[in-house]
Write an enzyme that holds these catalytic residues in place. Sequence first.
Site, mmCIF file in Angstrom:
data_model
loop_
_atom_site.group_PDB
_atom_site.id
_atom_site.type_symbol
_atom_site.label_atom_id
_atom_site.label_comp_id
_atom_site.label_asym_id
_atom_site.label_seq_id
_atom_site.Cartn_x
_atom_site.Cartn_y
_atom_site.Cartn_z
ATOM 1 N N SER A 22 0.910 -1.127 0.147
ATOM 2 C CA SER A 22 -0.349 -0.069 0.274
ATOM 3 C C SER A 22 1.015 1.866 -0.223
ATOM 4 O O SER A 22 1.614 1.446 0.631
ATOM 5 C CB SER A 22 -1.022 -0.421 1.182
ATOM 6 O OG SER A 22 -0.206 0.032 2.389
ATOM 7 N N ILE A 23 0.374 2.674 -0.567
ATOM 8 C CA ILE A 23 0.695 3.329 -0.599
ATOM 9 C C ILE A 23 0.770 4.409 0.909
ATOM 10 O O ILE A 23 2.668 4.625 0.374
ATOM 11 C CB ILE A 23 0.781 4.775 -1.606
ATOM 12 C CG1 ILE A 23 0.510 4.335 -3.210
ATOM 13 C CG2 ILE A 23 1.073 6.175 -1.421
ATOM 14 C CD1 ILE A 23 -0.344 4.518 -4.082
ATOM 15 N N GLN A 43 -7.993 -0.316 9.433
ATOM 16 C CA GLN A 43 -9.974 -0.248 9.527
ATOM 17 C C GLN A 43 -10.517 -1.441 10.342
ATOM 18 O O GLN A 43 -11.132 -0.619 11.176
ATOM 19 C CB GLN A 43 -10.105 -0.467 8.308
ATOM 20 C CG GLN A 43 -11.383 -0.504 7.417
ATOM 21 C CD GLN A 43 -11.915 -0.403 6.843
ATOM 22 O OE1 GLN A 43 -11.138 -1.182 5.638
ATOM 23 N NE2 GLN A 43 -12.958 -0.353 6.066
ATOM 24 N N VAL A 68 -12.820 5.363 9.093
ATOM 25 C CA VAL A 68 -13.142 7.173 9.136
ATOM 26 C C VAL A 68 -14.743 6.798 8.799
ATOM 27 O O VAL A 68 -15.657 7.983 8.598
ATOM 28 C CB VAL A 68 -12.000 7.597 8.054
ATOM 29 C CG1 VAL A 68 -10.834 7.878 8.850
ATOM 30 C CG2 VAL A 68 -13.001 7.037 7.005
ATOM 31 N N ILE A 95 -6.850 7.024 2.325
ATOM 32 C CA ILE A 95 -7.794 6.071 1.686
ATOM 33 C C ILE A 95 -8.635 6.736 0.932
ATOM 34 O O ILE A 95 -9.142 7.750 0.553
ATOM 35 C CB ILE A 95 -8.508 6.877 3.616
ATOM 36 C CG1 ILE A 95 -8.109 6.203 4.858
ATOM 37 C CG2 ILE A 95 -10.125 6.201 3.296
ATOM 38 C CD1 ILE A 95 -7.958 6.914 6.149
ATOM 39 N N TYR A 158 -12.101 5.647 -14.655
ATOM 40 C CA TYR A 158 -11.566 6.155 -13.390
ATOM 41 C C TYR A 158 -13.850 6.368 -13.131
ATOM 42 O O TYR A 158 -13.909 6.317 -11.609
ATOM 43 C CB TYR A 158 -11.256 7.315 -13.034
ATOM 44 C CG TYR A 158 -10.123 7.625 -12.048
ATOM 45 C CD1 TYR A 158 -9.451 6.638 -10.980
ATOM 46 C CD2 TYR A 158 -10.343 8.711 -10.949
ATOM 47 C CE1 TYR A 158 -8.733 6.568 -9.892
ATOM 48 C CE2 TYR A 158 -9.785 9.117 -9.996
ATOM 49 C CZ TYR A 158 -9.091 7.889 -9.347
ATOM 50 O OH TYR A 158 -9.136 7.979 -8.176
ATOM 51 N N LYS A 165 -11.809 13.106 -6.425
ATOM 52 C CA LYS A 165 -10.145 13.514 -5.898
ATOM 53 C C LYS A 165 -10.572 14.725 -6.538
ATOM 54 O O LYS A 165 -9.517 15.670 -5.761
ATOM 55 C CB LYS A 165 -9.240 12.671 -6.757
ATOM 56 C CG LYS A 165 -9.327 11.406 -6.624
ATOM 57 C CD LYS A 165 -9.017 11.045 -5.107
ATOM 58 C CE LYS A 165 -8.093 9.574 -4.586
ATOM 59 N NZ LYS A 165 -7.771 9.186 -4.108
ATOM 60 N N THR A 196 -1.407 -2.073 -5.906
ATOM 61 C CA THR A 196 -1.922 -1.879 -4.929
ATOM 62 C C THR A 196 -3.484 -2.500 -4.941
ATOM 63 O O THR A 196 -4.251 -2.922 -6.286
ATOM 64 C CB THR A 196 -2.134 -0.596 -4.694
ATOM 65 O OG1 THR A 196 -2.473 0.348 -5.334
ATOM 66 C CG2 THR A 196 -0.781 0.145 -4.782
#
Length: 257
Positions: A22-23, A43, A68, A95, A158, A165, A196
């Site tokens: 993961s980033i 999470q 979250v 996230i 996307y 984003k 990822t």
Amino acid sequence: MSLSIDLSGKKGVVLGVANAQSIAFGCAMALGQAGAQLCISYQNEKARPHVAPLAEKLEAKIFQACDVAKADELEALFRAAGERWGSIDFVVHSIAWSPLDELHGRLLDSSAGGFARAMDISCHSFIRAARLAEALMPAGGTLLSMSYYGAEKVVDHYNMMGPIKAALESSVRYLAAELGGKNIRVHALSPGPMPTRAGSGIAHFDQLMDSSIARAPLHRLGTPADVGAMAAFLASDLAANITGGTHYVDAGDHIML
């Protein structure tokens, strides 16, 4: 000022570590190697066994659940950081989420509920984290979130995440303006496609990576470690006069048609 990245004495929260690819983990590794102390979240209990060995490797000072989307869990994480350290110096927010069927469908067909939930988790949670961090950054600090080129241009498949984003990048600019007087700097990092778990949810993702390699001036993909290096730089004193931008880590893919 030293030209090496030295985060000794700095403390921060990293949200979004899911696995070693993961980033968020790439960022946490770079920050830790530069000397920072880390608060790492996972999470839920399903994710804990995958993240716990990584938190141990990182010598995380705080390791705590944080979904979250659940009431008070983000607040509880920042409260734990405040109780442990008194103040923090950086937050990494990595996230993003959307309903898979709606991500694979047209934006035109997205539901109000699906879009709102994706916006809350992927964008507004960064705003909430910024608000919680503000109280723990009396001497200033750095807030980082992860975007993608699909926020700026239309990228096939996307779909829903593009406008979300875009909202995140706009939020970065507004937060930078609002928090600049407190010496809190805010950034979006925009990695290119990389293998990822989050990326694998995008349809035809292998094709997207192949196209990026072919098009990018450097003819390769970025890695989570590359993103981590940028995160460590932006969290350091070397980036003291940089704020409000979107910083690409994509081998130059974003400059090409």
